[in-house]
Design a protein around this motif. Structure first.
Motif, PDB file in Angstrom:
ATOM      1  N   TRP A  72       1.013  -0.935   0.221  1.00  0.00           N
ATOM      2  CA  TRP A  72       0.075   0.174  -0.086  1.00  0.00           C
ATOM      3  C   TRP A  72       0.855   1.294   0.046  1.00  0.00           C
ATOM      4  CZ3 TRP A  72      -1.254  -4.159   2.492  1.00  0.00           C
ATOM      5  CH2 TRP A  72      -2.603  -4.735   2.495  1.00  0.00           C
ATOM      6  N   ALA A  73       0.896   2.159  -0.625  1.00  0.00           N
ATOM      7  CA  ALA A  73       1.128   3.910  -0.226  1.00  0.00           C
ATOM      8  C   ALA A  73       0.706   4.276   0.959  1.00  0.00           C
ATOM      9  CB  ALA A  73       0.358   4.160  -1.862  1.00  0.00           C
ATOM     10  N   ILE A  74       1.365   4.991   1.128  1.00  0.00           N
ATOM     11  CA  ILE A  74       0.608   5.213   2.970  1.00  0.00           C
ATOM     12  C   ILE A  74       0.760   6.583   3.004  1.00  0.00           C
ATOM     13  CG2 ILE A  74       1.587   6.263   5.382  1.00  0.00           C
ATOM     14  CD1 ILE A  74       3.604   3.342   4.873  1.00  0.00           C
ATOM     15  N   GLU A  75      -0.759   7.222   3.457  1.00  0.00           N
ATOM     16  CA  GLU A  75      -0.690   9.071   2.536  1.00  0.00           C
ATOM     17  C   GLU A  75      -1.385   9.393   4.374  1.00  0.00           C
ATOM     18  OE1 GLU A  75      -3.382   9.878  -1.315  1.00  0.00           O
ATOM     19  OE2 GLU A  75      -4.639  10.689   0.455  1.00  0.00           O
ATOM     20  N   TYR A  76       0.190  10.773   4.079  1.00  0.00           N
ATOM     21  CA  TYR A  76      -0.429  11.132   5.347  1.00  0.00           C
ATOM     22  C   TYR A  76      -0.792  12.772   5.290  1.00  0.00           C
ATOM     23  CZ  TYR A  76       1.145  13.649   9.532  1.00  0.00           C
ATOM     24  OH  TYR A  76       1.038  13.855  11.436  1.00  0.00           O
ATOM     25  N   ASP A  77      -1.065  13.658   5.851  1.00  0.00           N
ATOM     26  CA  ASP A  77      -1.333  15.481   5.252  1.00  0.00           C
ATOM     27  C   ASP A  77      -1.907  15.213   3.681  1.00  0.00           C
ATOM     28  OD1 ASP A  77      -1.546  16.801   7.178  1.00  0.00           O
ATOM     29  OD2 ASP A  77       0.497  17.691   7.071  1.00  0.00           O
ATOM     30  N   GLY A  78      -2.406  14.191   3.126  1.00  0.00           N
ATOM     31  CA  GLY A  78      -2.744  14.672   1.760  1.00  0.00           C
ATOM     32  C   GLY A  78      -1.745  14.061   0.421  1.00  0.00           C
ATOM     33  N   ASN A  79      -0.643  13.242   1.269  1.00  0.00           N
ATOM     34  CA  ASN A  79       0.513  13.436   0.364  1.00  0.00           C
ATOM     35  C   ASN A  79       0.992  11.406   0.116  1.00  0.00           C
ATOM     36  OD1 ASN A  79       0.414  15.996  -0.236  1.00  0.00           O
ATOM     37  ND2 ASN A  79       1.664  16.482   2.320  1.00  0.00           N
ATOM     38  N   TYR A  80       1.850  11.229  -0.067  1.00  0.00           N
ATOM     39  CA  TYR A  80       2.123  10.282  -0.546  1.00  0.00           C
ATOM     40  C   TYR A  80       3.482  10.058   0.154  1.00  0.00           C
ATOM     41  CZ  TYR A  80       5.608   6.095  -1.735  1.00  0.00           C
ATOM     42  OH  TYR A  80       6.017   4.950  -1.327  1.00  0.00           O
ATOM     43  N   VAL A  81       3.546   9.732   1.614  1.00  0.00           N
ATOM     44  CA  VAL A  81       5.421   9.259   2.854  1.00  0.00           C
ATOM     45  C   VAL A  81       5.409   8.641   2.913  1.00  0.00           C
ATOM     46  CG1 VAL A  81       3.968  11.241   3.534  1.00  0.00           C
ATOM     47  CG2 VAL A  81       3.276   9.087   4.279  1.00  0.00           C
ATOM     48  N   GLY A  82       5.132   6.935   1.990  1.00  0.00           N
ATOM     49  CA  GLY A  82       5.817   5.480   2.106  1.00  0.00           C
ATOM     50  C   GLY A  82       4.938   4.576   1.123  1.00  0.00           C
ATOM     51  N   THR A  83       6.039   3.534   1.672  1.00  0.00           N
ATOM     52  CA  THR A  83       4.914   2.285   1.827  1.00  0.00           C
ATOM     53  C   THR A  83       5.102   1.220   2.383  1.00  0.00           C
ATOM     54  OG1 THR A  83       5.274   3.029  -1.202  1.00  0.00           O
ATOM     55  CG2 THR A  83       5.350   0.929   0.114  1.00  0.00           C
ATOM     56  N   ILE A  84       3.957   0.384   2.942  1.00  0.00           N
ATOM     57  CA  ILE A  84       3.744  -0.675   3.867  1.00  0.00           C
ATOM     58  C   ILE A  84       3.532  -1.880   2.395  1.00  0.00           C
ATOM     59  CG2 ILE A  84       1.750   0.034   4.264  1.00  0.00           C
ATOM     60  CD1 ILE A  84       2.871  -1.244   6.914  1.00  0.00           C
ATOM     61  N   ASP A  85       4.118  -3.487   3.070  1.00  0.00           N
ATOM     62  CA  ASP A  85       3.747  -4.703   2.770  1.00  0.00           C
ATOM     63  C   ASP A  85       3.861  -5.334   2.857  1.00  0.00           C
ATOM     64  OD1 ASP A  85       6.544  -4.537   2.796  1.00  0.00           O
ATOM     65  OD2 ASP A  85       6.324  -5.328   0.140  1.00  0.00           O
ATOM     66  N   LEU A  86       3.100  -6.614   2.423  1.00  0.00           N
ATOM     67  CA  LEU A  86       3.042  -7.816   3.522  1.00  0.00           C
ATOM     68  C   LEU A  86       2.766  -8.802   2.050  1.00  0.00           C
ATOM     69  CD1 LEU A  86      -0.565  -7.765   4.996  1.00  0.00           C
ATOM     70  CD2 LEU A  86       1.568  -7.752   6.518  1.00  0.00           C
ATOM     71  N   ARG A  87       4.512  -9.988   2.623  1.00  0.00           N
ATOM     72  CA  ARG A  87       4.682 -10.902   1.585  1.00  0.00           C
ATOM     73  C   ARG A  87       4.176 -12.168   2.093  1.00  0.00           C
ATOM     74  NH1 ARG A  87       9.912  -8.253   2.911  1.00  0.00           N
ATOM     75  NH2 ARG A  87       9.620  -6.080   2.931  1.00  0.00           N
ATOM     76  N   ASP A  88       3.487 -12.664   0.819  1.00  0.00           N
ATOM     77  CA  ASP A  88       4.071 -14.262   1.334  1.00  0.00           C
ATOM     78  C   ASP A  88       2.876 -14.545   2.182  1.00  0.00           C
ATOM     79  OD1 ASP A  88       4.945 -17.198   1.208  1.00  0.00           O
ATOM     80  OD2 ASP A  88       6.580 -16.958   3.468  1.00  0.00           O
ATOM     81  N   GLY A  89       2.111 -15.083   3.174  1.00  0.00           N
ATOM     82  CA  GLY A  89       1.515 -15.435   3.344  1.00  0.00           C
ATOM     83  C   GLY A  89       1.153 -16.784   3.590  1.00  0.00           C
ATOM     84  N   GLU A  90       1.751 -17.792   2.761  1.00  0.00           N
ATOM     85  CA  GLU A  90       1.956 -19.160   3.143  1.00  0.00           C
ATOM     86  C   GLU A  90       1.318 -19.831   4.460  1.00  0.00           C
ATOM     87  OE1 GLU A  90       4.852 -20.883   0.526  1.00  0.00           O
ATOM     88  OE2 GLU A  90       4.206 -23.013   0.733  1.00  0.00           O
ATOM     89  N   GLY A  91       0.477 -20.917   4.183  1.00  0.00           N
ATOM     90  CA  GLY A  91       0.176 -21.518   5.605  1.00  0.00           C
ATOM     91  C   GLY A  91       0.155 -20.333   6.591  1.00  0.00           C
ATOM     92  N   GLY A  92      -0.515 -18.815   6.401  1.00  0.00           N
ATOM     93  CA  GLY A  92      -1.529 -18.247   7.550  1.00  0.00           C
ATOM     94  C   GLY A  92      -0.003 -17.511   7.983  1.00  0.00           C
ATOM     95  N   VAL A  93       1.096 -16.995   7.702  1.00  0.00           N
ATOM     96  CA  VAL A  93       1.954 -16.461   8.021  1.00  0.00           C
ATOM     97  C   VAL A  93       3.285 -15.951   7.318  1.00  0.00           C
ATOM     98  CG1 VAL A  93       4.348 -16.373   9.276  1.00  0.00           C
ATOM     99  CG2 VAL A  93       2.738 -18.406   9.570  1.00  0.00           C
ATOM    100  N   GLY A  94       2.654 -14.608   7.315  1.00  0.00           N
ATOM    101  CA  GLY A  94       3.835 -14.041   5.964  1.00  0.00           C
ATOM    102  C   GLY A  94       5.009 -12.864   7.265  1.00  0.00           C
TER     103      GLY A  94
END
Ligand SMILES: CC(C)(COP(=O)(O)OP(=O)(O)OC[C@H]1O[C@@H](n2cnc3c(N)ncnc32)[C@H](O)[C@@H]1OP(=O)(O)O)[C@@H](O)C(=O)NCCC(=O)NCCS
Length: 215
Positions: A72-94
């Motif tokens: 996801w793009a992180i929006e703060y005060d109306g601006n793009y300020v960073g990125t956060i992501d989830l990866r993998d998730g196989e077997g319910g763990v990532g």
């Protein structure tokens, strides 16, 4: 999933997480010039404009479409300020990864973003556990993880990779039944045995402590 149509918008009133757009390329490129960012993450160095274009317009959409990575793009005060992501998730763990631009650090942005994403991992993706990793010494990241409720911190010597070099790594996790609140105390300054308390004027014999957060 279709990108960007199926990317859920996650918001808490201060921070909004949304699908990346081509307009995020420039600020993402600038963010990745920061030496702190380069030190603590695995981004290519030097970080070229084409890296940002490729990541945001190819890698991120491909992850959503293949159901293997959710950024996801992180929006703060109306601006793009960073990125956060989830990866993998196989077997319910990532795993989770994140970065925010230097200008907005220290405002609680990433703690808010991480709570939203961890909640989505459990409620939206049905994960049972999320893993956080950071190179040893990245106290800002560790503090964010601690504030979000990650726990059980261990250090893995040589567990991290950074552009071909092995680095010691911290790892902690949070489970779907855990509260998204700090668990255990934050880092206490270690005091060596025989530490002299200036106020007491005498040597105090005590055990060294290093009960940092996340334990
Ligand atoms: C780590 C990072 C994402 C934190 O983002 P942020 O929006 O500033 O995070 P928050 O404001 O929610 O919280 C940061 C906390 O760390 C604390 N902190 C920052 N530097 C610190 C340090 N050197 N030692 C101890 N605490 C520190 C801040 O005071 C704050 O805690 P507080 O709110 O309780 O005072 C940001 O610093 C960053 O992008 N760093 C470069 C990339 C990176 O390291 N990514 C993570 C890889 S694992």
């Amino acid at each position: 999933m279709r990108f960007p149509d199926d990317v859920p918008v996650l918001a808490d009133g201060v921070v909004t997480l949304r699908a990346h757009t081509a307009a995020d390329v420039e600020p993402a490129y600038r963010m990745c010039q920061d030496p702190v960012m380069q030190e603590w993450t695995t981004i290519p160095v030097p970080y070229l404009h084409e890296h940002a274009v490729n990541f945001l317009t190819e890698v991120v959409p491909a992850g959503w479409r293949a159901n293997t990575a959710w950024a996801w793009a992180i929006e703060y005060d109306g601006n793009y300020v960073g990125t956060i992501d989830l990866r993998d998730g196989e077997g319910g763990v990532g795993e989770v990864g994140f970065a925010v631009s230097a200008e907005v650090r220290g405002n609680g942005v990433m703690t808010r973003a991480l709570k939203l994403v961890v909640r989505y991992a459990f409620d939206g993706l049905d994960w049972k556990r999320v893993i956080w990793r950071a190179y040893v010494g990245n106290y800002a990241s560790r503090r964010v993880a601690w504030k979000t409720g990650f726990r059980g911190l261990v250090t893995i010597p040589g567990g991290g990779r950074s552009r071909g070099v092995r680095k010691d790594e911290w790892v902690a996790t949070i489970g779907c039944d855990d509260e998204l609140e700090p668990k255990g105390n934050w880092w206490a300054v270690p005091r060596a045995r025989g530490w002299r308390d200036p106020a007491a004027g005498a040597a105090r014999i005590g055990c060294a402590t290093s009960d940092g957060g996340l334990r």
